[in-house]
Enzyme design. Structure first.
Site, PDB file in Angstrom:
ATOM      1  N   HIS A 110       0.817  -1.207   0.000  1.00 58.76           N
ATOM      2  CA  HIS A 110       0.000   0.000   0.000  1.00 58.76           C
ATOM      3  C   HIS A 110       0.857   1.267   0.000  1.00 58.76           C
ATOM      4  CE1 HIS A 110      -3.555   2.375   0.362  1.00 58.76           C
ATOM      5  NE2 HIS A 110      -4.314   1.412   0.842  1.00 58.76           N
ATOM      6  N   ASP A 112      -2.448   2.464  -4.149  1.00 62.76           N
ATOM      7  CA  ASP A 112      -3.644   2.342  -3.330  1.00 62.76           C
ATOM      8  C   ASP A 112      -4.526   1.200  -3.805  1.00 62.76           C
ATOM      9  OD1 ASP A 112      -2.865   4.527  -1.754  1.00 62.76           O
ATOM     10  OD2 ASP A 112      -3.770   5.942  -3.165  1.00 62.76           O
TER      11      ASP A 112
END
Length: 413
Positions: free
Chosen positions: A386, A390
């Site tokens: 992450h 995203d």
């Protein structure tokens, strides 16, 4: 002049290695082909053999980290005088890469005349300690440690080459005995060494140092199943048998071209985006897991990907892989479908930003409007970092892989 024992180089990117353990004690005799020392690098462990006979003298102690080409010891011939103070030679700066092979050549062991420095040998899986004339095979360091700790070598399972007992084996048995609770106990103790230890350290570091999340997605595989069946029949004359994993490799390669953010790595707070797709395929071995890499997969056809994946997997299982085979990956595919697994959580292969897990193909349902239709289904599990991208772009990449597998003719163009 004595023969110099060099710290061998494995792979073009190797910058240092550790003489983890000497198999021949200082002052003992060695014969050609016998194991001299164990080399430990960041990615692989190797056992280095002697090329000449004579008396071994250590220049570097066990546990010393050196650069490739550094002299770690000498082998003195029978007619040579061993000095009280060993010389300090200059390192060999042009030492060859052990196991180096061109992209078009199959890896093979170099001849004695071609090698620079002693010959490396990949660490063999654990086995019972072999005995020669009633003597248990154990390294000098292991024998010394066993005497100090009061460990009977007959009760130790060796994890070294051909079942040779190492110092870690002895220490593990001693630790187990010291920590054993009162009362009857069963089972055995095996130290975490070699490939198993390296995998453990890398996977623990991966979870510790990255922000990993996993998402699953169902894929309707009816058309992919039919395409694979047709290709198996069409290509069987050439000895090529395409697998479902090959289809996933090809689909992931094409999806990475459309979503290059997934083909990235975060190194020292710098985001690196790769132009080429070097896709890795996780292969399970008895002693652990390695990930051979199909280089420049974006420029290969499905047939070429199937050919390369089969060759790499065979070399890996036969123990004939080289460091070049497992270096440079930018994304990884790992499959547990053959074990009946539906879905799982793959762990990133650092510093890569993504890894795709492949489950089994099962009888399921897909929806056509409001009608449920029987279909061959499969689940894909994507783990991504992450910090690099995203959830939305990660989901778009996974959907692209799904779309290629549900319209598999696109894998052929």
């Amino acid at each position: 002049m004595p023969s110099e024992i060099y710290l061998v180089k494995v792979g073009m990117t190797m910058e240092e290695g550790t003489v983890e353990e000497w198999y021949v004690a200082d002052g003992d005799r060695v014969e050609p082909g016998e194991m001299l020392y164990r080399l430990e690098t960041e990615k692989v462990n190797l056992d280095v053999d002697a090329e000449t006979a004579g008396t071994v003298k250590h220049l570097a102690d066990a546990g010393t980290t050196c650069k490739p080409g550094d002299v770690v010891g000498f082998i003195y011939a029978d007619d040579e005088t061993i000095p009280d103070v060993l010389p300090t030679p200059k390192p060999k700066l042009d030492i060859a890469v052990a196991g180096e092979a061109s992209a078009n050549d199959k890896p093979q062991e170099p001849s004695a005349g071609e090698r620079e420095g002693p010959a490396p040998r990949k660490k063999e899986p654990a086995a019972k300690p072999r005995r020669a004339g009633g003597r248990i095979a154990a390294s000098p360091v292991a024998r010394k440690l066993a005497g100090e700790l009061g460990v009977d070598l007959a009760n130790v399972t060796g994890t070294g080459p051909r079942g040779r007992i190492t110092k870690e084996d002895v220490q593990a048995v001693a630790d187990a005995a010291a920590n054993a609770p009162a009362g009857p106990q069963g089972g055995s103790s095996t130290p975490l060494t070699g490939m198993r230890r390296t995998i453990g350290e890398r996977m623990h570091g991966s979870l510790r140092d990255t922000a990993q999340l996993t998402m699953d997605m169902e894929v309707a595989m009816d058309d992919a199943v039919k395409l694979r069946g047709d290709l198996v029949a069409e290509w069987e004359g050439g000895g090529i048998r395409v697998t479902y994993t090959d289809l996933v490799l090809a689909a992931a390669t094409k999806a990475l071209g459309q979503h290059p953010a997934m083909n990235s790595a975060l190194k020292d707070d710098v985001l690196v985006r790769f132009e080429a797709v070097h896709i890795g395929l996780a292969v399970a071995l008895d002693e652990g897991l390695i990930v051979p890499v199909i280089k420049d997969a974006q420029s290969k056809s499905l047939k070429e990907i199937a050919t390369h994946s089969a060759e790499l997997a065979t070399r890996a299982r036969d123990g004939k892989w080289t460091l070049d085979d497992v270096e440079g990956g930018t994304f990884t595919v790992t499959s547990l479908g053959m074990y009946g697994v539906d879905t799982f959580t793959p762990i990133l292969n650092p510093p890569q930003a993504g890894i795709l897990g492949v489950g089994r193909i099962y009888d399921g349902l897909r929806w056509e409007g409001e009608t449920a239709v029987k279909a061959a289904m499969m689940r894909l599990s994507l783990t991504w970092d992450h910090r690099v991208l995203d959830g939305a772009p990660a989901a778009e990449f996974l959907a692209a892989v799904r779309d290629f597998l549900e319209s598999p003719y696109r894998l052929l163009v």
